[in-house]
Write an enzyme that holds these catalytic residues in place. Structure first.
Site, PDB file in Angstrom:
ATOM      1  N   ASP A  82      10.749  -5.222  59.481  1.00 49.55           N
ATOM      2  CA  ASP A  82      10.531  -6.202  58.414  1.00 49.55           C
ATOM      3  C   ASP A  82       9.111  -6.753  58.539  1.00 49.55           C
ATOM      4  OD1 ASP A  82      12.231  -9.384  57.661  1.00 49.55           O
ATOM      5  OD2 ASP A  82      10.380  -8.482  56.896  1.00 49.55           O
ATOM      6  N   ILE A  83       8.309  -6.541  57.536  1.00 50.70           N
ATOM      7  CA  ILE A  83       6.885  -6.938  57.613  1.00 50.70           C
ATOM      8  C   ILE A  83       6.721  -8.452  57.734  1.00 50.70           C
ATOM      9  CG2 ILE A  83       6.413  -7.199  55.109  1.00 50.70           C
ATOM     10  CD1 ILE A  83       3.858  -5.503  55.623  1.00 50.70           C
ATOM     11  N   ASN A 108       3.327  -8.016  41.801  1.00 46.68           N
ATOM     12  CA  ASN A 108       3.133  -7.615  40.396  1.00 46.68           C
ATOM     13  C   ASN A 108       1.961  -8.412  39.849  1.00 46.68           C
ATOM     14  OD1 ASN A 108       4.064 -10.200  39.359  1.00 46.68           O
ATOM     15  ND2 ASN A 108       6.070  -9.526  40.059  1.00 46.68           N
ATOM     16  N   GLY A 131       9.310   1.221  46.011  1.00 46.87           N
ATOM     17  CA  GLY A 131      10.618   0.588  45.757  1.00 46.87           C
ATOM     18  C   GLY A 131      10.855   0.495  44.261  1.00 46.87           C
ATOM     19  N   GLY A 152      12.270  -7.286  46.312  1.00 44.13           N
ATOM     20  CA  GLY A 152      11.707  -6.428  47.371  1.00 44.13           C
ATOM     21  C   GLY A 152      10.884  -7.178  48.408  1.00 44.13           C
ATOM     22  N   VAL A 153       9.792  -6.528  48.821  1.00 45.40           N
ATOM     23  CA  VAL A 153       8.973  -7.137  49.877  1.00 45.40           C
ATOM     24  C   VAL A 153       8.270  -8.395  49.361  1.00 45.40           C
ATOM     25  CG1 VAL A 153       6.845  -5.789  49.459  1.00 45.40           C
ATOM     26  CG2 VAL A 153       7.394  -6.547  51.781  1.00 45.40           C
ATOM     27  N   ASP A 154       8.003  -8.432  48.056  1.00 49.91           N
ATOM     28  CA  ASP A 154       7.379  -9.616  47.436  1.00 49.91           C
ATOM     29  C   ASP A 154       8.278 -10.839  47.638  1.00 49.91           C
ATOM     30  OD1 ASP A 154       6.137 -10.167  43.999  1.00 49.91           O
ATOM     31  OD2 ASP A 154       5.680 -11.146  45.908  1.00 49.91           O
ATOM     32  N   SER A 177       4.546   0.435  46.092  1.00 50.77           N
ATOM     33  CA  SER A 177       5.068   1.118  44.895  1.00 50.77           C
ATOM     34  C   SER A 177       6.282   2.009  45.132  1.00 50.77           C
ATOM     35  CB  SER A 177       3.979   1.981  44.212  1.00 50.77           C
ATOM     36  OG  SER A 177       3.114   1.157  43.460  1.00 50.77           O
TER      37      SER A 177
HETATM   38  N1  APR Z   1       9.356  -5.349  55.048  1.00 49.38           N
HETATM   39  C1  APR Z   1       8.754  -4.145  54.864  1.00 49.38           C
HETATM   40  N2  APR Z   1       8.959  -3.365  53.782  1.00 49.38           N
HETATM   41  C2  APR Z   1       9.829  -3.829  52.857  1.00 49.38           C
HETATM   42  C3  APR Z   1      10.492  -5.073  52.972  1.00 49.38           C
HETATM   43  C4  APR Z   1      10.223  -5.834  54.127  1.00 49.38           C
HETATM   44  N3  APR Z   1      10.802  -7.033  54.333  1.00 49.38           N
HETATM   45  N4  APR Z   1      11.287  -5.237  51.866  1.00 49.38           N
HETATM   46  C5  APR Z   1      11.132  -4.135  51.122  1.00 49.38           C
HETATM   47  N5  APR Z   1      10.267  -3.283  51.703  1.00 49.38           N
HETATM   48  C6  APR Z   1       9.802  -1.977  51.245  1.00 49.38           C
HETATM   49  C7  APR Z   1      10.703  -1.210  50.321  1.00 49.38           C
HETATM   50  O1  APR Z   1      11.701  -0.528  51.063  1.00 49.38           O
HETATM   51  C8  APR Z   1       9.704  -0.235  49.697  1.00 49.38           C
HETATM   52  O2  APR Z   1       9.532   0.888  50.546  1.00 49.38           O
HETATM   53  O3  APR Z   1       8.625  -2.188  50.498  1.00 49.38           O
HETATM   54  C9  APR Z   1       8.387  -1.029  49.701  1.00 49.38           C
HETATM   55  C10 APR Z   1       7.936  -1.476  48.333  1.00 49.38           C
HETATM   56  O4  APR Z   1       9.077  -1.771  47.543  1.00 49.38           O
HETATM   57  P1  APR Z   1       9.102  -3.043  46.569  1.00 49.38           P
HETATM   58  O5  APR Z   1       9.124  -4.262  47.372  1.00 49.38           O
HETATM   59  O6  APR Z   1      10.191  -2.796  45.589  1.00 49.38           O
HETATM   60  O7  APR Z   1       7.672  -2.988  45.830  1.00 49.38           O
HETATM   61  P2  APR Z   1       7.132  -2.013  44.701  1.00 49.38           P
HETATM   62  O8  APR Z   1       7.870  -0.742  44.626  1.00 49.38           O
HETATM   63  O9  APR Z   1       5.632  -1.970  44.918  1.00 49.38           O
HETATM   64  O10 APR Z   1       7.435  -2.829  43.359  1.00 49.38           O
HETATM   65  C11 APR Z   1       6.779  -4.047  43.158  1.00 49.38           C
HETATM   66  O11 APR Z   1       8.824  -5.200  42.826  1.00 49.38           O
HETATM   67  O12 APR Z   1       9.581  -6.953  44.051  1.00 49.38           O
HETATM   68  C12 APR Z   1       8.950  -6.631  42.895  1.00 49.38           C
HETATM   69  O13 APR Z   1       7.513  -8.501  42.414  1.00 49.38           O
HETATM   70  C13 APR Z   1       7.528  -7.147  42.845  1.00 49.38           C
HETATM   71  O14 APR Z   1       7.261  -6.585  40.537  1.00 49.38           O
HETATM   72  C14 APR Z   1       6.931  -6.194  41.860  1.00 49.38           C
HETATM   73  C15 APR Z   1       7.599  -4.867  42.194  1.00 49.38           C
END
Ligand code: APR
Length: 173
Positions: A10-11, A24, A125, A32-34, A123
């Site tokens: 977990d980052i 975004n 996720g 997600g990670v955001d 990107s």
């Molecule tokens: N730590 C590390 N990696 C994570 C964590 C975490 N806590 N949570 C999720 N991830 C990984 C996911 O498994 C994926 O491989 O981060 C990667 C990116 O996934 P997303 O978070 O869905 O981001 P992304 O695909 O870039 O889409 C961005 O999603 O959450 C929204 O606000 C964000 O609109 C934006 C979009």
């Protein structure tokens, strides 16, 4: 060349100079990670994001670009928010935008004289970028980043699960 380490986890609990958020263009948080980063950093992170200039209205960080804020309650001092491309089949310069994300985050970390930076799989996720292709782009961009006068010493690629870790390791060779 910068040292690259692939770790699974977990980052938000990492203690790095800076962690990268896959955000975004509105920079108002999300899933997600955001979502995880905003929850761990606390409400001040959203306030700091809201202070970032909208240009044009509603866009605080165009796709392919990045913005830096403090990390607040996170163990890492800073967060670099970057907006990866939404995968649309590969015909809309998604690869170029993803390269720009990795390169821009490294440059912004360097501009702030930071030594260690941690990336999630941008990107891969919600935005649907194919993991194998994205991993290759990440590794190529990082390994080709010029580091002669760079402050950067270590790039952590944080795999949230085994599938991502395997893809990153395969891309690293
Ligand atoms: N730590 C590390 N990696 C994570 C964590 C975490 N806590 N949570 C999720 N991830 C990984 C996911 O498994 C994926 O491989 O981060 C990667 C990116 O996934 P997303 O978070 O869905 O981001 P992304 O695909 O870039 O889409 C961005 O999603 O959450 C929204 O606000 C964000 O609109 C934006 C979009």
């Amino acid at each position: 060349m910068i040292r690259i380490q692939i770790i699974q986890g977990d980052i938000t609990i990492l203690k790095s100079d800076v962690i990268v958020n896959a955000a975004n263009e509105q920079l108002l948080g999300g899933g997600g990670v955001d979502g995880a980063i905003h929850r761990a950093a606390g409400p001040e992170l959203l306030a700091a994001c809201k202070d970032i200039k909208e240009d044009p209205p509603g866009i605080r960080c165009p796709t392919g670009e990045c913005r830096i804020t403090p990390g607040f309650e996170l163990p890492s001092a800073f967060v670099i928010h970057t907006v990866g491309p939404v995968w649309k089949g590969g015909r809309e310069e998604e690869e170029k935008a993803l390269r720009n994300c990795y390169r821009g985050c490294l440059s912004l970390a360097e501009k702030n004289d930071l030594k260690t930076i941690a990336f999630p799989a941008i990107s891969c996720g919600v935005f649907g970028y194919p993991l194998k292709q994205a991993s290759k782009i990440a590794i190529e961009t990082i390994t080709s980043f010029p580091t002669t006068k760079s402050s950067l010493r270590l790039v952590l690629l944080v795999a949230y699960n085994r599938e991502i870790r395997v893809a990153l390791k395969q891309a690293l060779g």
